[in-house]
Design a protein around this motif. Sequence first.
Motif, short mmCIF file in Angstrom:
data_model
loop_
_atom_site.label_atom_id
_atom_site.label_comp_id
_atom_site.label_asym_id
_atom_site.label_seq_id
_atom_site.Cartn_x
_atom_site.Cartn_y
_atom_site.Cartn_z
N SER A 1 0.23 -0.09 -20.79
CA SER A 1 1.06 0.79 -21.61
C SER A 1 1.71 -0.01 -22.73
O SER A 1 1.71 -1.25 -22.71
N SER A 2 2.28 0.69 -23.69
CA SER A 2 3.02 0.05 -24.78
C SER A 2 4.51 -0.01 -24.52
O SER A 2 5.24 -0.65 -25.27
N GLN A 3 4.98 0.67 -23.49
CA GLN A 3 6.40 0.72 -23.15
C GLN A 3 6.54 0.74 -21.64
O GLN A 3 5.57 0.51 -20.93
N ASN A 4 7.73 1.02 -21.14
CA ASN A 4 8.00 0.90 -19.70
C ASN A 4 7.60 2.13 -18.91
O ASN A 4 7.99 2.27 -17.75
N ALA A 5 6.81 3.02 -19.50
CA ALA A 5 6.38 4.24 -18.80
C ALA A 5 4.89 4.46 -19.01
O ALA A 5 4.36 4.22 -20.10
N ALA A 6 4.22 4.91 -17.95
CA ALA A 6 2.80 5.23 -18.00
C ALA A 6 2.50 6.30 -16.97
O ALA A 6 3.28 6.53 -16.04
N PHE B 1 3.60 9.12 -12.05
CA PHE B 1 4.43 8.72 -13.17
C PHE B 1 5.08 7.38 -12.84
O PHE B 1 5.86 7.28 -11.90
N PHE B 2 4.76 6.36 -13.64
CA PHE B 2 5.30 5.03 -13.42
C PHE B 2 6.38 4.73 -14.46
O PHE B 2 6.21 5.01 -15.64
N VAL B 3 7.48 4.14 -14.01
CA VAL B 3 8.55 3.73 -14.90
C VAL B 3 9.16 2.44 -14.35
O VAL B 3 9.30 2.28 -13.13
N THR B 4 9.48 1.51 -15.24
CA THR B 4 10.01 0.23 -14.82
C THR B 4 11.17 -0.17 -15.74
O THR B 4 11.70 0.66 -16.48
N ASP B 5 11.54 -1.43 -15.71
CA ASP B 5 12.66 -1.91 -16.53
C ASP B 5 12.34 -1.75 -18.02
O ASP B 5 11.17 -1.80 -18.42
N PRO B 6 13.37 -1.62 -18.86
CA PRO B 6 13.12 -1.40 -20.29
C PRO B 6 12.33 -2.50 -20.97
O PRO B 6 11.62 -2.25 -21.95
N ASP B 7 12.42 -3.74 -20.48
CA ASP B 7 11.74 -4.87 -21.12
C ASP B 7 10.41 -5.21 -20.45
O ASP B 7 9.96 -6.35 -20.50
N LYS B 8 9.78 -4.20 -19.83
CA LYS B 8 8.48 -4.42 -19.18
C LYS B 8 7.50 -3.33 -19.58
O LYS B 8 7.89 -2.27 -20.08
N ILE B 9 6.22 -3.60 -19.35
CA ILE B 9 5.16 -2.61 -19.54
C ILE B 9 4.44 -2.41 -18.22
O ILE B 9 4.64 -3.17 -17.26
N ILE C 1 0.85 -1.19 0.00
CA ILE C 1 0.00 0.00 0.00
C ILE C 1 0.89 1.24 0.00
O ILE C 1 1.79 1.38 0.84
N HIS C 2 0.63 2.16 -0.96
CA HIS C 2 1.41 3.38 -1.07
C HIS C 2 0.46 4.58 -1.03
O HIS C 2 -0.27 4.82 -1.99
N PRO C 3 0.44 5.34 0.06
CA PRO C 3 -0.36 6.57 0.08
C PRO C 3 0.21 7.59 -0.89
O PRO C 3 1.43 7.79 -0.96
N VAL C 4 -0.65 8.23 -1.65
CA VAL C 4 -0.23 9.26 -2.60
C VAL C 4 -0.25 10.59 -1.87
O VAL C 4 -1.32 11.09 -1.51
N THR C 5 0.92 11.17 -1.65
CA THR C 5 1.02 12.40 -0.87
C THR C 5 1.54 13.58 -1.69
O THR C 5 1.33 14.73 -1.31
N ASP C 6 2.25 13.31 -2.78
CA ASP C 6 2.81 14.38 -3.61
C ASP C 6 1.99 14.55 -4.87
O ASP C 6 1.50 13.57 -5.45
N CYS C 7 1.86 15.79 -5.32
CA CYS C 7 1.09 16.05 -6.54
C CYS C 7 1.78 15.45 -7.75
O CYS C 7 1.13 14.90 -8.65
N MET C 8 3.10 15.53 -7.82
CA MET C 8 3.87 14.92 -8.89
C MET C 8 4.74 13.84 -8.27
O MET C 8 5.67 14.15 -7.52
N GLN C 9 4.45 12.60 -8.57
CA GLN C 9 5.13 11.49 -7.92
C GLN C 9 5.62 10.51 -8.98
O GLN C 9 4.85 10.03 -9.80
#
Length: 371
Positions: A204-209, A130-138, A81-89
């Motif tokens: 997503s189609s790439q490692n960022a969404a 903003f979500f980002v993961t490994d290059p070979d994942k979506i 569980i991750h509380p969202v506290t920042d407007c840009m995260q």
Amino acid sequence: MSLVLVFCTTSAASAAAVADVATGVAFGTAFGTAIGATIGRVFGPAGGVPVGTVVEPLGSSVLAWHAVRNPFEFVKPPEKIHPVTDCMQVTSEDGEFVFRKVAPVVSAPKHGRLIDILGSAPSMEVCGLFFVTDPDKIVEVSVKHLDVNCDTGGLMSFVDGWELNGMYFPTEQDHPKGMEQRVEEFCNDPKLWPYSPVRKAFRSSQNAALVQYRIPISGSFVVSVRYLRNPDPCNVMAEGVAPYYTLRNHGKHRNCTLTAVFPAVISLVGIDVGGRKDGVNYDCDRPDSTDRLDIGGSPGLDSSDMDKSAAVCGKSLDAGPEQAIFCEASSVRLVSSGRHANQAMVSVRMADENDIPLATVLCDMRRKKKK
């Protein structure tokens, strides 16, 4: 395997049940068969009552330990569980992301209760996860709870990629889908209650969404995020932890772009672009060069018109020179016509003041598009 019997009765049937157990004991003692021996061990005079079983007089309950879990039984671990506290995260974590906003209140001394201040100006600020993961994942985002009222100006959206200041990664030229397919907006419409037309899952189609949200007065949402393997990665958002990145077109007619949202030092580790075998050419930005590797930067996410430091083609396994890109976004784009199986491996690291002598591009940070 353990056998546990629980008695919970005080009637004549209880006495009959006890008598049946005694018969089982006698049966186990007399015949000594495999089944009888088991019953005898459990209930007979030698075995007694199994350890951990508490037997009380009739009219009371009998308590026993729970059965032991099968060691091969799969138990799904609870989601983080991750509380969202920042407007840009910005995050690479998986699990559930929870946001809740409560309307401001004041005390009314005359009535001794709290009253919502609905007359105050609502906040129309747009925030983002903003979500980002490994290059070979979506990225897969599932909406588990949604309380964002359309009538009060509330709105959420899923973006296949990232958006900042009206600019998108990947660009429209690099992404296989049109913008109308990449951005999906949703909210709660009270007129449609209890039916919800909101789509429950996005990929997503790439490692960022990106998940954007605007909640002017009050509301809440819970989204669950997980990262899945991508068998054919093309566009990549550099998360800043991998020393090398590989771009491939797999023989297709497409652009594949690696973007880092920071000033970066970029160098070639290996390249095979354009089908040429005569070494590496760093001046392939010609009309007839339909297969090349562009290196440069831009003052925002939109790299379609980036300032180029080099356009490379050819084949080599020798490391190339370092090029410092002092821009808000540094990019490497593999442009492919589909006539060749192109690939390139590049090294990316964050630039600092010591890399100024290596600078090949210096962007004007004021040159940005506006919404």
